[in-house]
Design a protein around this motif. Structure first.
Motif, PDB file in Angstrom:
ATOM      1  N   UNK A   1       6.467   5.002  -0.744  1.00 48.48           N
ATOM      2  CA  UNK A   1       6.596   6.277   0.340  1.00 48.48           C
ATOM      3  C   UNK A   1       7.984   6.896  -0.308  1.00 48.48           C
ATOM      4  N   UNK A   2       8.012   8.178   0.285  1.00 47.32           N
ATOM      5  CA  UNK A   2       9.335   8.970  -0.235  1.00 47.32           C
ATOM      6  C   UNK A   2      10.196   8.464   0.500  1.00 47.32           C
TER       7      UNK A   2
ATOM      8  N   UNK B   1      16.769  15.043   4.819  1.00 50.63           N
ATOM      9  CA  UNK B   1      15.788  15.891   3.782  1.00 50.63           C
ATOM     10  C   UNK B   1      16.595  17.358   3.748  1.00 50.63           C
TER      11      UNK B   1
ATOM     12  N   UNK C   1       0.917  -0.973   0.067  1.00 50.84           N
ATOM     13  CA  UNK C   1       0.141   0.246   0.078  1.00 50.84           C
ATOM     14  C   UNK C   1       1.058   1.151  -0.123  1.00 50.84           C
ATOM     15  N   UNK C   2       1.629   1.202   0.916  1.00 51.95           N
ATOM     16  CA  UNK C   2       2.821   2.443   0.767  1.00 51.95           C
ATOM     17  C   UNK C   2       3.823   1.800  -0.139  1.00 51.95           C
TER      18      UNK C   2
ATOM     19  N   UNK D   1       2.723   9.527   3.827  1.00 51.51           N
ATOM     20  CA  UNK D   1       3.494   8.492   2.566  1.00 51.51           C
ATOM     21  C   UNK D   1       4.793  10.043   2.090  1.00 51.51           C
TER      22      UNK D   1
ATOM     23  N   UNK E   1      12.962   9.105   1.023  1.00 54.27           N
ATOM     24  CA  UNK E   1      14.496  10.438   1.322  1.00 54.27           C
ATOM     25  C   UNK E   1      14.530  10.936   0.325  1.00 54.27           C
ATOM     26  N   UNK E   2      14.964  12.122  -0.193  1.00 57.94           N
ATOM     27  CA  UNK E   2      15.369  12.879  -0.739  1.00 57.94           C
ATOM     28  C   UNK E   2      17.219  13.168  -0.908  1.00 57.94           C
ATOM     29  N   UNK E   3      17.523  13.614  -0.614  1.00 59.53           N
ATOM     30  CA  UNK E   3      18.978  13.965  -0.565  1.00 59.53           C
ATOM     31  C   UNK E   3      19.382  13.562  -0.190  1.00 59.53           C
ATOM     32  N   UNK E   4      19.916  11.703   0.330  1.00 58.91           N
ATOM     33  CA  UNK E   4      21.151  10.967   0.473  1.00 58.91           C
ATOM     34  C   UNK E   4      20.421   9.904  -1.017  1.00 58.91           C
TER      35      UNK E   4
ATOM     36  N   UNK F   1      15.989  19.035   0.493  1.00 64.65           N
ATOM     37  CA  UNK F   1      16.654  19.500  -0.479  1.00 64.65           C
ATOM     38  C   UNK F   1      15.850  18.892  -1.259  1.00 64.65           C
TER      39      UNK F   1
ATOM     40  N   UNK G   1      23.982  10.749  -8.442  1.00 63.38           N
ATOM     41  CA  UNK G   1      24.972  11.925  -8.246  1.00 63.38           C
ATOM     42  C   UNK G   1      26.510  11.740  -8.630  1.00 63.38           C
ATOM     43  N   UNK G   2      27.008  10.734  -7.428  1.00 63.29           N
ATOM     44  CA  UNK G   2      28.104  10.141  -7.590  1.00 63.29           C
ATOM     45  C   UNK G   2      28.115   8.740  -8.281  1.00 63.29           C
TER      46      UNK G   2
ATOM     47  N   UNK H   1      19.398  11.634  -4.067  1.00 66.28           N
ATOM     48  CA  UNK H   1      19.907  12.124  -5.250  1.00 66.28           C
ATOM     49  C   UNK H   1      21.766  12.131  -5.058  1.00 66.28           C
ATOM     50  N   UNK H   2      22.377  12.583  -3.682  1.00 62.58           N
ATOM     51  CA  UNK H   2      23.796  11.927  -3.781  1.00 62.58           C
ATOM     52  C   UNK H   2      24.299  11.211  -4.517  1.00 62.58           C
TER      53      UNK H   2
ATOM     54  N   UNK I   1      28.749   9.990 -12.145  1.00 63.37           N
ATOM     55  CA  UNK I   1      30.546  10.906 -12.076  1.00 63.37           C
ATOM     56  C   UNK I   1      31.440   9.348 -12.108  1.00 63.37           C
TER      57      UNK I   1
END
Lengths: 291, 506
Positions: free
Chosen positions: A269-270, B99, A265-266, B92, A272-275, B54, A281-282, A277-278, A285
């Motif tokens: 879900x989100x 973040x 169902x979930x 969610x 995390x965004x920052x980790x 972020x 990107x790494x 993303x990094x 590269x």
């Protein structure tokens, strides 16, 4: 308008009833005052039955759920018996003799019946008087365990409309989920000892809850017998480890199913965004550098 | 017309120097309490950059704001009623503390108390959430500060999505790297996503000034507002178990002062004043196609000098003093009269009431072999070579349009043409190195005239304190005297919150 004539007769009839009622109450009060026994002289035998002592005890009839009370006044002091009958629940926590009795009688505790001092005195006098009394019910017909199970879990209705045992009690052999938790688990409760004790107890249950439930919807002898046959097979002193394992496995499987459902169902879900993303990107590269 | 008043804001990005004084002023006043350490009701971001939290602009991830359906109706991107109910115990789309960033302080005491050793004692970083030492600090509220062109942050700016690969590559070229600052506070939107998402009904918009507030008594910590707000400007206080947000310093406004971040702004980029708007149009304006959003929102703002508007305002109980304040409002001039201030991310459809004057396109100039000053790309649409052309802007117009006009390039170009006209006009006046024909061409292209240019110049460069901050007479404390005598009330009930706010114990 049509009943115009009636109102005149109505008050007359009403006042007659009222007068009759008042007269009746007056007479009843007179009688009760005139023939009332002094409170110290409570009838011990009537009290023994009214309070449901005979559900678990006999006097000279052998032990049922609780001990045979013949000669109990010689075994225990008057003081001990008074304390015991007044507040058995407190005695069970402090008195070594009471604790020993509890163990002897399969850990079925004596309920606190809320007796008044004069009632206690009357009961002790009655017990010391040499009277005898047998269990509440006579012998049972032959029982059928399958039918007993059906009564227990509610597949079959009780003739007098009583509630099914499963709503408050659990017992081994009725499926892994068991029954209710309000009353004791009958697998290990110690209540189910002999057919006589069971029938005697179920004939007039003395505990507050059971008494209130079964007073107006008693079990028939056949129902008692069927239930006893079923329960006596299911009842053991200790639960088998396999039964415990079954419950544990069921709980684990249920939890796993719920977690799996939540994951579905979930699932989006989100996370995390920052980790991420990094990391992405790494990683990108790194791929470019590798080329 | 249902005319209402709104205390609104303009940030003039051309003047922002990215000093974070506003953030510090706000933090010192409002968010220095336990549980609020990670909150920055005011923060300054570097653009292009990923911001705080972020990539907050990426609503595919955060599910903030409103979404327009085919039939022109809008609904919360986060959830409708059914999904909201089924997600009530687990939202969610919540950002994690990672973040934002894990707030920290330093163990300064160690500098004094450390036992004698071979090395100098250091003040280790200590987490303000767990209280444990942090070995590596990986993120902060302005971690990508001044990192224009950074492959990790600037290139992950979601506003770059519309750009072609060539345009993106250009932004990272040596000597062409470019960035500008974007200070952000709560937009006090007219169609707030946070209010719509709150299951407890704890968030409300004040009637007289439109300030969006979270009731600390009603908040039940469902944290739907945090997802509902596309600007991520509501924050969850983990110590009190309540959400909090920018309150536009209403206690200061009520005593006639501008909010702390406005007051402390070094570059004086911030303007505050009342706008009168037609509340009947809110739903309609929030539902138009993307490209019409900015125009629709501007259309909703009404002329405070129009007798019909004044009549409707008075019918709604708006005081003469409030109307007078709206007539003096610098925000009205920037947004409606001159049309050079634009809302941030109008495509979120929350109708933000904080407007930005976009920053001027930075000049990339060099001297040619004759030693002559040359602005890169002289294709200047017939204008003097002072500012590079819009088409060759270092900060692509498409990027600006994505941020300030929901992708409508023409809106942003119109703003820039007017700003360019102001520059050229004033330079011709002061330095006298342009021909009148060039000035006229600039004015024509900017669709403006000398009077307007003078006015824009004055309010941009030389505004007084009173011109920047036209704080309306909110006077709640005075108004209350109409039905309650403050002195008697003080002796009877005392000060402060009437019902004690239950707080979690830690």
């Amino acid at each position: 308008m049509i009943e115009h004539g009636k109102p005149s007769s109505h008050p007359r009839f009403f006042s007659f009833l009222l007068a009759l009622g008042i007269a009746l109450i007056f007479v009843a009060t007179l009688f009760s005052v005139a023939f009332a026994k002094p409170s110290a002289q409570v009838d011990g035998e009537a009290l023994f039955i009214a309070k449901g002592c005979n559900a678990c005890h006999t006097i000279g009839g052998g032990k049922l759920v609780g001990p045979d009370l013949q000669g109990v006044t010689e075994l225990r002091t008057n003081e001990w018996l008074t304390k015991w009958l007044t507040a058995p629940d407190q005695m069970l926590q402090t008195d070594p003799d009471a604790k020993a009795l509890l163990v002897e009688y399969n850990n079925v505790p004596m309920p606190n019946l809320g007796l008044k001092p004069e009632e206690v005195a009357a009961l002790i006098a009655y017990l010391g008087g040499g009277a005898t009394i047998s269990g509440a019910t006579a012998e049972l017909p032959a029982g059928d365990a399958t039918s007993g199970k059906a009564y227990f879990v509610g597949d079959k209705r009780f003739e007098n409309g009583g509630p099914h045992c499963i709503s408050c009690h659990s017992v081994a052999g009725i499926g892994s989920l068991g029954g209710g938790n309000l009353g004791p688990d009958l697998t290990t409760s110690g209540f189910v000892q002999s057919d006589a004790a069971f029938a005697s107890f179920m004939g007039a249950p003395s505990t507050q809850t059971m008494g209130a439930i079964w007073a107006n919807t008693p079990l028939t002898p056949q129902e008692q017998s069927d239930l006893y046959t079923f329960l006596s097979r299911a009842a053991v002193t200790k639960r088998e480890p396999s039964a415990l394992l079954q419950i544990a496995l069921l709980a684990i499987a249920g939890a796993a199913a719920l977690i799996a459902l939540a994951q579905v169902y979930w699932g989006k879900r989100l996370r995390g965004v920052r980790k991420p993303m990094i990391e992405q990107t790494l990683a990108a590269r790194k791929r470019i550098n590798a080329k | 017309m249902d005319i209402r008043s709104h205390v609104s804001m303009v940030f003039h990005l051309d003047k922002c120097i990215g000093c974070h004084t506003c953030s510090v002023a706000c933090k010192n006043i409002w968010t220095d309490r336990k549980g609020t350490e990670y909150m920055w009701w005011n923060n300054v971001e570097t653009k292009p950059g990923t911001g705080y939290p972020t990539q907050w602009e990426d609503q595919d991830k955060y599910k903030g704001g409103w979404e327009r359906e085919e039939d022109g109706k809008i609904h919360l991107r986060l959830h409708g009623r059914k999904k909201g109910l089924s997600n009530i115990f687990f939202n969610p789309a919540l950002p994690t503390i990672d973040d934002y960033y894990e707030p920290w302080t330093y163990d300064y005491e160690n500098l004094f108390n450390a036992p004698e050793g071979d090395d100098q004692p250091t003040a280790r970083a200590v987490s303000m959430i767990t209280g444990k030492p942090m070995d590596t600090i990986e993120a902060g509220p302005n971690w990508d500060d001044d990192l224009g062109g950074s492959p990790l942050y600037a290139r992950n700016d979601v506003n770059l999505d519309d750009l072609t690969d060539d345009e993106r590559e250009q932004l990272n070229e040596l000597e062409r790297v470019v960035f500008f600052y974007l200070p952000r506070i709560c937009n006090h939107c007219l169609n707030p996503g946070c209010v719509a998402a709150c299951p407890a009904g704890a968030i409300y918009k004040r009637g007289e000034d439109g300030i969006v507030l979270i009731s600390q008594e009603k908040c039940r910590a469902w944290r739907m507002c945090i997802s509902g707000c596309p600007y991520k400007k509501t924050y969850y206080n983990w110590a009190s178990g309540k959400s909090e947000k920018c309150i536009l310093c209403y206690p200061r406004l009520e005593s006639g002062q501008p909010p702390a971040c406005f007051h402390s702004c070094v570059g004086r980029i911030r303007y505050l004043g009342v706008l009168l708007y037609d509340a009947d149009q809110i739903e309609k304006c929030a539902s138009v196609p993307d490209l019409e959003l900015v125009a629709a929102q501007r259309n909703m703002i009404q002329d405070p000098f129009d007798p019909e508007v004044i009549k409707c305002a008075k019918a709604n109980g708006i005081s003469d003093a409030m109307i007078a304040s709206a007539q003096n409002s610098p925000v009205y001039k920037f947004v409606k009269k001159w049309q050079i201030a634009l809302p941030l991310h109008a495509e979120f459809r929350t109708l933000p009431m904080l407007y930005y004057v976009p920053p001027m396109l930075p000049v990339l100039a060099k001297t040619d072999k004759d030693g002559k000053y040359d602005v890169a790309g002289l294709d200047n649409e017939g204008l003097p070579a002072m500012i590079s052309s819009l088409a060759k802007a270092r900060m692509p117009i498409k990027y600006m349009a994505r941020m300030f006009s929901a992708g409508n390039v023409k809106e942003v170009e119109d703003v820039y043409r007017k700003l360019i006209a102001v520059r050229i006009f004033k330079r011709a006046q002061k330095v006298k190195d342009y021909q009148q024909a060039e000035v006229d061409a600039a004015l024509a292209q900017g669709a403006t005239n000398p009077e307007e240019v003078e006015a824009i110049f004055r309010l941009t460069s030389l505004p007084t304190y009173e011109e920047r901050f036209v704080v309306p007479p909110l006077g709640r404390e005075v108004a209350v005297e109409a039905w309650e005598k403050p002195l008697e009330r003080k002796t009877e009930a005392g000060f402060g919150v009437r019902n004690k706010i239950a707080k979690r114990k830690f």
